[in-house]
Scaffold this motif. Structure first.
Motif, short mmCIF file in Angstrom:
data_model
loop_
_atom_site.label_atom_id
_atom_site.label_comp_id
_atom_site.label_asym_id
_atom_site.label_seq_id
_atom_site.Cartn_x
_atom_site.Cartn_y
_atom_site.Cartn_z
N LEU A 1 -28.91 -61.83 -27.86
CA LEU A 1 -29.38 -61.36 -26.55
C LEU A 1 -30.08 -60.01 -26.69
N LEU A 2 -29.50 -59.11 -27.48
CA LEU A 2 -30.12 -57.80 -27.70
C LEU A 2 -31.50 -57.96 -28.34
N LEU A 3 -31.58 -58.74 -29.41
CA LEU A 3 -32.86 -58.89 -30.10
C LEU A 3 -33.91 -59.55 -29.21
N SER A 4 -33.46 -60.47 -28.36
CA SER A 4 -34.42 -61.22 -27.54
C SER A 4 -35.11 -60.35 -26.50
N THR A 5 -34.59 -59.15 -26.23
CA THR A 5 -35.23 -58.29 -25.24
C THR A 5 -36.50 -57.63 -25.76
N PHE A 6 -36.69 -57.66 -27.10
CA PHE A 6 -37.92 -57.06 -27.63
C PHE A 6 -38.51 -57.85 -28.79
N TYR A 7 -37.89 -58.94 -29.18
CA TYR A 7 -38.36 -59.66 -30.38
C TYR A 7 -37.96 -61.12 -30.27
N SER B 1 -26.47 -49.54 -27.26
CA SER B 1 -25.85 -48.28 -27.65
C SER B 1 -25.31 -48.36 -29.07
N CYS B 2 -24.68 -49.48 -29.40
CA CYS B 2 -24.10 -49.66 -30.73
C CYS B 2 -25.16 -49.64 -31.81
N PHE B 3 -26.31 -50.29 -31.56
CA PHE B 3 -27.36 -50.42 -32.57
C PHE B 3 -28.53 -49.47 -32.34
N GLU B 4 -28.35 -48.51 -31.44
CA GLU B 4 -29.31 -47.42 -31.24
C GLU B 4 -30.71 -47.93 -30.90
N VAL B 5 -30.76 -48.82 -29.91
CA VAL B 5 -32.04 -49.38 -29.47
C VAL B 5 -32.37 -48.76 -28.11
N SER B 6 -32.98 -47.61 -28.11
CA SER B 6 -33.22 -46.87 -26.88
C SER B 6 -34.20 -47.59 -25.95
N SER B 7 -35.12 -48.36 -26.51
CA SER B 7 -36.11 -49.05 -25.67
C SER B 7 -35.43 -50.03 -24.73
N VAL B 8 -34.37 -50.68 -25.19
CA VAL B 8 -33.64 -51.63 -24.35
C VAL B 8 -32.93 -50.90 -23.23
N ILE B 9 -32.35 -49.76 -23.52
CA ILE B 9 -31.70 -48.97 -22.47
C ILE B 9 -32.70 -48.54 -21.42
N ASN B 10 -33.92 -48.20 -21.84
CA ASN B 10 -34.96 -47.82 -20.88
C ASN B 10 -35.34 -48.98 -19.97
N ASN C 1 -40.53 -62.59 -28.36
CA ASN C 1 -41.16 -62.62 -27.04
C ASN C 1 -40.15 -62.07 -26.04
N PRO C 2 -40.43 -60.92 -25.43
CA PRO C 2 -39.43 -60.22 -24.62
C PRO C 2 -38.83 -61.08 -23.51
N VAL C 3 -37.50 -61.05 -23.42
CA VAL C 3 -36.75 -61.68 -22.34
C VAL C 3 -35.98 -60.55 -21.66
N PHE C 4 -36.09 -60.44 -20.34
CA PHE C 4 -35.68 -59.22 -19.68
C PHE C 4 -34.27 -59.32 -19.08
N PRO C 5 -33.65 -58.17 -18.84
CA PRO C 5 -32.25 -58.17 -18.39
C PRO C 5 -32.09 -58.67 -16.97
N THR C 6 -30.89 -59.15 -16.69
CA THR C 6 -30.47 -59.50 -15.33
C THR C 6 -29.15 -58.80 -15.07
N ASP C 7 -28.67 -58.86 -13.84
CA ASP C 7 -27.38 -58.24 -13.53
C ASP C 7 -26.24 -58.87 -14.34
N LYS C 8 -26.43 -60.11 -14.77
CA LYS C 8 -25.40 -60.78 -15.56
C LYS C 8 -25.35 -60.29 -17.00
N THR C 9 -26.46 -59.74 -17.49
CA THR C 9 -26.53 -59.38 -18.91
C THR C 9 -26.55 -57.88 -19.19
N THR D 1 -23.51 -56.21 -21.29
CA THR D 1 -23.53 -56.59 -22.70
C THR D 1 -24.69 -55.93 -23.42
N LEU D 2 -25.85 -55.93 -22.79
CA LEU D 2 -27.03 -55.32 -23.42
C LEU D 2 -26.85 -53.82 -23.62
N LEU D 3 -26.28 -53.15 -22.64
CA LEU D 3 -26.06 -51.71 -22.78
C LEU D 3 -25.10 -51.41 -23.93
N GLU D 4 -24.05 -52.18 -24.03
CA GLU D 4 -23.09 -51.98 -25.12
C GLU D 4 -23.74 -52.22 -26.47
#
Length: 290
Positions: free
Chosen positions: A185-191, A210-219, A193-201, A204-207
């Protein structure tokens, strides 16, 4: 005409919160108008309405068959029985990702990440850009056109950059301590073909981000929470504090503008988990309108 098959394949259509009727078709004297919208949880809501008065006048009293809906990730089949009392069909369609297909082997990949016993084929270089228009995601701001560029894993993350540097030319790299679905799920947000977050995800994405230091996903998540989310303000404030989203934090505190809202925050489970710094900002905000 009894038993004769009637088939129709529609065109491909983009669905967002503004779409209504997507297509009107006529086939064998049956008219079908169908449309759909997508909500903020990435669930598509479709409706098909049939008109077959000409055939009813010829003594046809029902049709049976099915409607098939598909996107890049999923396919849904809906059984249909068409009678004069049942002319409208409604269905929901969730956009699930098939991670096995998304991270399948290809000549563009040069590394395999092994997560939870499963393999994800990825590209670790920074040479290729993936461009997308944020409107394909938000569709909530039709007048805003933003272009963002994402590069692949080692560009996005200090963690991956250090990992790939330390492993050299090793083809398979284990990633321990995470579940396959969460990591994919984390990788799919930028690689790729981007798949974007929803309230359901988002949690998990934030955790994971944060763990893998992917600041673009947090943005990206910060933008979603500020513009498209239905998550409670108390929980949103906690997430903004924990995962360092300053714009979201400022918005949440700014919207804390009544004693009733302040009491609700104080009584929430999230309040106890706020940092001392954020609690001080909340107190300062309350003092503004006392």
């Amino acid at each position: 005409m009894s038993g004769e098959a009637i088939e129709y394949k529609s065109g491909t259509h983009q669905v967002n919160i503004y779409t209504t009727v997507l297509e009107i078709s006529v086939n064998k004297w049956i008219t079908c108008a169908w449309g759909g919208t997508m909500d903020k949880y990435a669930v598509m809501h479709f409706k098909w309405k049939f008109d077959w008065d000409k055939l009813k006048n010829q003594g046809i009293d029902k049709f049976t068959g099915h409607i098939t809906v598909s996107n890049s990730f999923n396919t849904m089949k809906i059984d249909v029985k068409l009678t004069e009392h049942n002319l409208v069909f409604i269905a929901q369609f969730e956009c699930h990702n098939n991670y096995n297909n998304m991270f399948a082997p290809s000549d563009q990949n040069d590394t395999i990440l092994v997560v939870d016993g499963q393999k994800l084929h990825v590209n670790k270089t920074v040479s290729k850009l993936v461009k997308f228009d944020v409107r394909a995601y938000i569709n909530f701001l039709p007048k805003t056109r933003l272009n963002m560029c994402f590069q692949f894993l080692s560009y996005h993350s200090e963690y991956f950059r250090a990992l790939f540097s330390s492993k050299g030319q090793v083809n398979e790299i284990p990633i321990d301590g995470v579940f396959f679905e969460d990591f994919a799920l984390l990788l799919s947000t930028f690689y790729p073909n981007p798949v974007f977050p929803t309230d359901k995800t988002v949690e998990t994405l934030l955790e994971m981000a944060s763990c893998f230091e992917v600041s673009s996903v947090i943005n990206i998540i910060e933008y979603h929470l500020m513009n498209n989310s239905r998550i409670s303000s108390e929980k949103m404030l906690w997430m903004a504090d924990k995962y360092v989203m300053p714009k979201l934090l400022e918005m949440c505190i700014r919207e804390l503008n009544t004693l009733e809202k302040a009491k609700k925050l104080k009584q929430s489970d999230e309040y106890e988990n706020l940092s001392d710094g954020t609690k001080a900002k909340v107190l300062d905000r309350i003092m503004d309108f006392i």
